[in-house]
Design an enzyme around this catalytic site. Sequence first.
Site, PDB file in Angstrom:
ATOM      1  N   ARG A 261      36.079  26.871  41.693  1.00  0.00           N
ATOM      2  CA  ARG A 261      35.983  28.014  41.250  1.00  0.00           C
ATOM      3  C   ARG A 261      34.471  28.259  41.607  1.00  0.00           C
ATOM      4  NH1 ARG A 261      37.038  24.411  35.564  1.00  0.00           N
ATOM      5  NH2 ARG A 261      39.390  24.194  36.127  1.00  0.00           N
ATOM      6  N   ARG A 276      27.985  20.436  38.359  1.00  0.00           N
ATOM      7  CA  ARG A 276      28.244  22.213  38.745  1.00  0.00           C
ATOM      8  C   ARG A 276      28.644  22.616  39.723  1.00  0.00           C
ATOM      9  NH1 ARG A 276      29.814  25.105  34.455  1.00  0.00           N
ATOM     10  NH2 ARG A 276      28.755  23.987  32.768  1.00  0.00           N
ATOM     11  N   GLU A 348      31.460  17.167  29.550  1.00  0.00           N
ATOM     12  CA  GLU A 348      31.940  16.862  29.617  1.00  0.00           C
ATOM     13  C   GLU A 348      32.716  16.491  30.439  1.00  0.00           C
ATOM     14  OE1 GLU A 348      33.388  21.592  29.045  1.00  0.00           O
ATOM     15  OE2 GLU A 348      36.167  20.564  30.438  1.00  0.00           O
ATOM     16  N   SER A 351      39.057  17.621  29.508  1.00  0.00           N
ATOM     17  CA  SER A 351      39.521  18.806  28.606  1.00  0.00           C
ATOM     18  C   SER A 351      41.098  18.921  28.778  1.00  0.00           C
ATOM     19  CB  SER A 351      39.167  20.159  28.801  1.00  0.00           C
ATOM     20  OG  SER A 351      39.185  21.002  28.293  1.00  0.00           O
ATOM     21  N   ARG A 390      32.263  14.333  37.736  1.00  0.00           N
ATOM     22  CA  ARG A 390      31.906  14.262  36.834  1.00  0.00           C
ATOM     23  C   ARG A 390      31.552  12.967  36.928  1.00  0.00           C
ATOM     24  NH1 ARG A 390      31.876  19.263  33.073  1.00  0.00           N
ATOM     25  NH2 ARG A 390      31.078  20.844  34.621  1.00  0.00           N
TER      26      ARG A 390
END
Length: 423
Positions: A261, A276, A348, A351, A390
């Site tokens: 990403r 990130r 987070e 999801s 994560r």
Amino acid sequence: MLDLKFIRNNLDSIEQMLQNRNTDVDLSEFRSIDTKRRQLLTEVEGLKNKRNTCSDSIALLKRQKEDASAQIAEMREVSREIKQLDAQISQLDAQLDALIHMIPNMPHESVPVGSGEEDNPVVRTWGERPSLDFEPQAHWTLGEQLGILDFERGAKITGARFTLYRGAGARLERALINFMLDEHTTRHGYTEVLPPFIVNKTSMTGTGQLPKFADDLFKLEGLDYYLVPTAEVPVTNIYQNEILEAHELPVYFTAYTPCFRKEAGSYGKDTRGLIRQHQFNKVELVKFAAPDNSYEELEKLLADAESILQKLNIHYQVVNLCTGDLGFSASKTYDIEVWLPGQGVFREISSCSNFEDFQARRANIRYRPKEGGKTRYVHTLNGSGLAVGRTLLAILENYQQEDGSVVVPEVLRPYMGGMEVIR
RNA sequence: GGAGAGGUGGCCGAGUCGGCUGAAGGCGCUCGCCUGCUAAGCGAGUGAGUGGGGAAACCUGCUCCGAGGGUUCGAAUCCCUCCCUCUCCGCCA
């Protein structure tokens, strides 16, 4: 993508929905383009009908060796008109298409209206914060001290937001991937797939990344190929343009892929550590379900993702994303947020969403209902099960000891050659 | 990368010199008959998308034979571009 007829008949509630989602899509031209298009369609179809019947009679005349030049001359004119109208229609089609691809999905009725993440209600909390009788460190400090995360060399090799894992760090990442895949395949009934990590534009459009989110994607130069931002894209597109039989549903797939990403628009945010990254690993869960039980499937999918954290014994909470925080394609999304003692926040880590028929309509994934009749769109669902990087950082922060070593969670030890502590 | 063959309905597979093929035939599936049950057999039905009419069953227009263009009054059938599959050669983990 929403159904064209639905849009036509529910413009008001769509406007309201756009407002609740804080999106600005201008629908003012929809009505006029749509009516104009249908007008022209009726007109050109009449002409085509004429052409078809005349062609038949020309064929008949020819077979009887009679003269058809008058009809042919007339049809030449008709064909010219058809060509012109068709050109106008395809222009309107393109406009309409562009418009409806920019409209986000309708939120489910159980999704609370809210403006941003601060309005996401907590659905439940699991476990407890670890009681550390020392000042907990952030994972980037722990990782560097232990020599298992090398941010500087990652940046040297590629650039910011790329990390080099070493030794026990690399192995822990691999252990997590294997552990998660094993859990989902042997306990939760998912079939493992290993998809391509590069996909084409059609697949990206099918799941909703394109056309709207092109800026977030890495595109290969000179090709219509993209690096996958999530396994959701290749795995959901497995059934692109296919019709499934009702008895095949639900289908459960799990896949490990790296995710790429650009993280455009996140400059300055989460610049430290693994939170990130431009490249990260993820084990994904994807389901294709019949519409009447897709919300039950969402709850089960969420539970499957949660079970990983439970086995790792890490404190987390589940939140229900409000309209202002809900993703473009989703009808409903639960986020799982892990507790990070080094930073004192929930972050987070998964999801889980039901897209209802939004992706299925774009990707043209249908099924034939048991009771027969017309084909219907399936409902697609997916969720992280879990984001691996994560999870690794959550382990570092939750299992750290005063001397900076990190205890390996018991369920992972078989995957770590029996290692009990990283020091 | 080079040479050749091919892409037709849920699947397999016909489509002659462009017109009566939205598509023969088979398999599968559905319903009915037959049968103690199963199998076999017999009969009928069975693609998708999108408009219009109707309360509905249903009736009806248009489009779709890998994708996109073109030629033609008319294209699954002819021409061009692209994509994919297969075979052979080359290269390669």
